[in-house]
Design an enzyme around this catalytic site. Structure first.
Site, PDB file in Angstrom:
ATOM      1  N   VAL A  63       0.839  -1.198   0.000  1.00 12.45           N
ATOM      2  CA  VAL A  63       0.000   0.000   0.000  1.00 12.45           C
ATOM      3  C   VAL A  63       0.873   1.246   0.000  1.00 12.45           C
ATOM      4  CG1 VAL A  63      -1.699   1.308   1.332  1.00 12.45           C
ATOM      5  CG2 VAL A  63      -1.935  -1.164   1.098  1.00 12.45           C
ATOM      6  N   ALA A  64       1.990   1.195   0.742  1.00 14.27           N
ATOM      7  CA  ALA A  64       2.896   2.344   0.781  1.00 14.27           C
ATOM      8  C   ALA A  64       3.522   2.601  -0.578  1.00 14.27           C
ATOM      9  CB  ALA A  64       3.988   2.104   1.818  1.00 14.27           C
ATOM     10  N   ASP A  89      -8.497  24.341 -39.400  1.00 13.44           N
ATOM     11  CA  ASP A  89      -9.272  24.817 -40.539  1.00 13.44           C
ATOM     12  C   ASP A  89      -8.871  26.270 -40.806  1.00 13.44           C
ATOM     13  OD1 ASP A  89     -11.235  24.875 -42.523  1.00 13.44           O
ATOM     14  OD2 ASP A  89     -12.735  25.635 -41.126  1.00 13.44           O
ATOM     15  N   ASP A 141     -14.685  24.588 -37.185  1.00 14.18           N
ATOM     16  CA  ASP A 141     -15.965  25.174 -36.825  1.00 14.18           C
ATOM     17  C   ASP A 141     -17.130  24.611 -37.631  1.00 14.18           C
ATOM     18  OD1 ASP A 141     -15.262  26.240 -39.242  1.00 14.18           O
ATOM     19  OD2 ASP A 141     -15.741  28.314 -38.728  1.00 14.18           O
ATOM     20  N   GLU A 168      10.231   4.763   2.182  1.00 12.63           N
ATOM     21  CA  GLU A 168       9.594   3.864   3.151  1.00 12.63           C
ATOM     22  C   GLU A 168       9.964   2.413   2.872  1.00 12.63           C
ATOM     23  OE1 GLU A 168       5.323   4.580   3.528  1.00 12.63           O
ATOM     24  OE2 GLU A 168       5.658   6.492   2.515  1.00 12.63           O
TER      25      GLU A 168
END
Length: 953
Positions: free
Chosen positions: A301-302, A348, A663, A732
């Site tokens: 998880v870390a 365009d 457009d 960690e």
């Protein structure tokens, strides 16, 4: 199978067939139209004249799409492992880890659903766009019916202002001109007449056909409906749009790759750490096995930045809000970053790079050339000669006559409504009205004339004439048209106040002037006049009798104007900025090649000798040849919708990230296929807006460049918090791994009271994730720009958000964090590498725990840039400082408050402990500063070396 009434055989191309043959094949009387009964039968057989709507995506599919992301699947797997560990422990209390991770998944899904709730309604918008009523001839009588009820064989009756309800073959036309910009991209109106084409030509050149969704701007006509609904050219675009697959954005691809990579790393980490603990320290009891399993889950998880999906969504949402304030409305979150990755902007021309407002920019008379400033229909601009204001004199007189006569021989109207200038009628004619207003006194003089007769424009004659009576009673004939045709009716020419014979030399010069304008891609219109006392003298009657083509003789040639749909003034600097940022601009237009090339040169898209590649050439190219062409060609003209789609696909096949602007309806399929489609919000059709990922509220091409900067800044922020999260998380992981492997050397084993010796317990690991992966990471996601994001080329399609250099940095920084954390623990323990400590293992572990948290907070400042010092713009992100301060307060609380000490296995620290923890944690900052200094010095040495080589050369 019985034949469908009114069905046009596949072999019949209506544009290449004679009107009589079309009428025969469709079984219709070209003078009386269909009968009501026949029309009803055909409507039942063919169905309504409507476009098929695409069904919306079911809600459950949208939910599945939100959780199908690899990172989310990784978190779901983490929930499963957490629940297993919780059950193995005896299912006591609540499974907090699983609940927190599940909450993050739900938050991310809700954010995504809210931001992307608009389903794609492009084809449905096409149907809405074309709802109208049409005038038809049925049973010999004119009737107005809903356009949805038109059927093949219906005889359309067209007049100025009508919307064309279906594709139809022209059988009769009087000065009929149709605006087809929304379908073809052609800025000028298209003249229609019934003469049969001799060969297949592009859509914009089919003068004997009118098409569904276009509008009649001038004249009248009749046409036999040949196709309705999905069989029309508009329907072909709807089908193309429906079949076009929207590609995943580069960010979606990158997040998917990151999720898969982290998944493999997480599984490897969990297995290696658990095996290491089991082998090094031995696992003897079920309780110790549970501890090892929980440690593995905690490390997994870390290692996974579980806050990443939610932080990513929030950062993108904030980017959406910032872009909206700059008039760029983004419809999907992941599209925000895509524009920043764009390496090509396909655009365009009409209405995007240009104003879609025909403008007279040059007037050439016998005495010289005048340039007229201003863009569009607003009558603002000045007349100049070689950069100087036009002064009174012969040239001023001639220009006044040209613009005054052109404004009188005119059927358009110009009016200001709610602060905006608008026109009705033909845009080319309206250009005369605008230009006349710019020349002081011209409109005042023109107001003294009343029109009393007209010979309308036709494609055969290529000119028009009107008769006008002055308020004094004098009559005058005014004519305008193609210069070569008009000059055939002229015998004299105006030079200042004088009228002189139009000899061969002057005639050749007038033709050369018109040809020179044409070569510069101007549309040319000549103007002539003559007094006409023979038409009725000063009797004051409202009309003249016998005014026809016979009056078009002995005209006085006044001059020629050059008309063009001009570029928007803000576009050229925007294109220059895009090119400086390594972004290529490609023009794709339905307009004429010469006009497209002229506009492209004016805007800096191509150089002076650059050319436009016409769509007819694309038809003969296979995919490989087209890929070769797009590498070098930057202007494509006279293209059809399928050409635009092929060009975008070819650029993507070259590994480029393509943004497409447009457009018109014809742009919609390419917008959908591009990596990011950008629609014009003002001039864009509803179809284009729905197919696009982003809408420009101000139709300003420069807004795209601002959005590119914003997109690049967002990707930089994503890299910042990825760098930060993974730096901390790697710290960690390595702390636990190295602490287990070297527990004896560090004095951990001797100081512990037996059992497993772990540098961190599972709850401390999860606490570090909570403190460092939330507030500081989110603050990193809104960090101001540190490095100039527009000073580097766009990232490549295969460039990773976490590249090799960042992975090395993650490993090195993680190792530094782990070493200083473990050395801090060793300092407070007896024995080990650093002797002299006297604290218990719980106190030492708490100090290491605190050092690890503080090191993560120092890393937040390091991670703001991979090359710039952490002290650059140190105080520009107040959110980061706030998040760091909150994290420090929380860490003090978890160490000092007894209830939290029990929950997280901590022990009280004194002032010396806190100072040592802070000092050791700061080492990660100074190590990174030294690395960045080394990069800076190396860069300067390379620059100095390059400069020396240049000077020597």
């Amino acid at each position: 199978m019985p034949a469908i009434p009114g069905a046009t055989p596949d072999a019949l191309d209506a544009a290449l067939a004679d009107p009589i043959e079309v009428a025969r094949r469709l079984d219709v009387d070209p003078e009386r139209g269909l009968t009501a009964a026949d029309a009803a039968t055909r409507l039942a057989a063919h169905g309504p004249n409507e476009l098929r709507s695409a069904g919306g995506t079911p809600f459950w599919r949208r939910v599945v799409a939100q959780v199908a992301d690899p990172l989310i699947l990784l978190l779901i797997a983490a929930i499963a492992v957490s629940l297993i560990a919780w059950l193995v422990e005896g299912a006591e209390g609540w499974p907090i880890d699983a609940i927190v991770i599940f909450g993050i998944i739900v938050l991310n899904a809700v954010l995504g659903l809210v931001q992307e709730s608009r389903a794609e309604r492009a084809v449905a918008a096409l149907a809405v766009m074309t709802r109208a009523r049409s005038t038809v001839l049925r049973d010999g009588t004119l009737r107005t019916v809903p356009s949805a009820e038109l059927v093949p064989g219906d005889l359309l009756v067209l007049a100025e202002g009508d919307q064309v309800g279906a594709d139809a073959r022209v059988v009769r036309a009087t000065s009929l001109q149709v605006a087809e910009a929304a379908l073809t991209g052609e800025s000028t109106t298209v003249e229609k007449h019934p003469e049969t084409l001799t060969e297949r030509v592009p859509l914009g050149d089919r003068h004997d056909m009118v098409f569904k969704g276009t509008a009649v701007s001038r004249g009248t006509g009749r046409a036999i409906v040949t196709a309705t609904g999905m069989s029309t050219e508009m329907g072909a675009i709807a089908t193309l749009l429906d079949e076009t697959v929207a590609e995943p954005t580069p960010l979606q691809v990158e997040v998917g790759h990151l999720g898969r990579t982290l998944g493999r790393i997480v599984i490897g980490i969990a297995i290696v750490v658990m095996l290491t603990v089991a082998l090094v320290q031995g696992v003897r009891t079920p309780s110790e096995w549970v501890t090892v399993l929980l440690l593995g889950v905690s490390l997994a998880v870390a290692a996974v930045p579980e806050g990443l999906p939610a932080i990513l969504s929030l950062v993108l949402a904030l980017g959406v809000q910032r872009m909206a304030r700059r008039n760029a409305v983004v419809k999907t979150l992941s599209s925000v970053e895509t524009l920043g990755s764009a390496s090509v902007i396909c655009t365009d021309k009409t209405g995007t790079l240009t104003t879609n407002q025909m403008t007279i920019q040059r007037i050439v008379t016998a005495s010289g050339t005048v340039d007229l400033g201003g863009v569009g229909y607003a009558p603002v601009g000045r007349a100049t000669v070689k950069g100087r204001p036009l002064e009174d004199g012969p040239l001023r007189t001639e220009v006044g006559i040209v613009l005054g006569a052109g404004s009188l021989a005119n059927d358009a109207q110009l009016a200001e409504r709610e602060g905006e200038w608008r026109i009705e009628g033909d845009p080319t004619e309206a250009a005369f009205l605008v230009a006349a207003r710019k020349l002081e006194g011209t409109t005042v003089e023109a107001a003294r004339y009343d029109r009393v007769g007209e010979v309308p424009f036709s494609s055969e004659r290529k000119m028009m004439s009107t008769a006008h009576r002055h308020e004094r009673g004098d009559l005058v004939v005014l004519s305008k048209g193609a210069p070569d045709v008009l000059l055939e009716h002229c015998t004299r020419i105006r030079i200042g106040p004088d009228i002189v014979p139009l000899d061969a030399v002057r005639r050749a010069r007038a033709l050369a002037d018109a040809e020179a304008l044409s070569e510069e891609a101007f549309r040319t219109i000549g103007v002539a006049y003559r007094p006409a006392p023979e038409l009725g003298g000063g009797d004051g009657g409202p009309d003249v009798t016998g005014f026809d083509e016979s009056a078009e003789h002995d005209l006085v040639y006044a001059g020629v104007v050059g008309i063009i749909d001009p570029p928007r003034p803000e576009v050229r600097p925007a294109i220059a900025e895009a090119r400086a940022a390594g972004i290529r601009v490609v023009m794709i237009t339905g307009d004429h090649p010469a006009t497209a090339a002229r506009i492209a040169r004016d805007l800096g898209i191509i150089d002076e000798d650059g050319i436009a590649l016409p769509g007819a050439r694309l038809d003969g190219m296979d995919d490989r040849q087209l890929r070769d062409a797009v590498r070098t060609v930057s202007v494509f003209a006279r293209v059809a919708p399928q050409h635009k789609l092929r060009i975008v696909d070819a650029l993507q096949a070259e590994g480029l990230i393509v943004a497409m602007t447009g457009d018109g309806v014809n742009d919609a399929p390419a917008l959908k296929s591009a990596d990011i489609g950008i629609a014009m919000g003002i001039t864009g059709t509803e179809v284009t807006k729905e197919a696009a990922n982003m809408v420009l509220a101000d139709d300003d091409f420069a807004t795209i460049v601002h959005a590119v900067r914003e997109g690049r800044g967002i990707f930089d922020d994503i890299r910042k918090f990825l760098r930060y999260l993974l730096y901390s998380n790697m710290g960690e992981v390595l702390t636990v791994f190295l602490g287990v492997v070297f527990a004896g050397a560090l004095g951990f084993t001797a100081a512990s009271e037996g059992g497993l010796v772990l540098p961190l317990v599972a709850t401390q690991i999860l606490w570090i994730n909570l403190v460092t992966d939330s507030g500081p990471a989110l603050a990193m996601g809104v960090d101001p720009e540190i490095d100039d994001v527009m000073a580097r080329p766009p990232r490549g399609l295969h460039d990773r958000a976490i590249d090799l250099g960042m992975w090395i940095g993650i490993g090195v920084t993680g190792l530094v964090i782990a070493v200083i954390t473990l050395l801090t623990m060793d300092m407070f323990l007896p024995g080990g590498i650093v002797p002299g400590g006297t604290d218990t293992f719980d106190v030492a572990r708490t100090a290491g725990f605190t050092t690890l948290v503080f090191a993560g907070l120092f890393t937040a400042f390091n991670a703001r840039s991979a090359t710039s010092s952490a002290f650059r713009g140190l105080f520009t992100n107040r959110w980061l400082w706030g998040a760091v301060a909150l994290a420090v307060v929380l860490q003090v609380a978890v160490v000092s408050l007894p209830p939290l000490q029990v929950a997280f296995g901590t022990a009280p620290l004194d002032g010396v402990h806190w100072l040592v923890c802070a000092g050791m944690a700061s080492v990660v900052l100074w190590v990174e500063e030294l690395r960045k200094l080394g990069i800076l010095l190396a860069t300067r040495r390379r620059a100095d070396g390059a400069g020396a080589r240049f000077r020597a050369a």
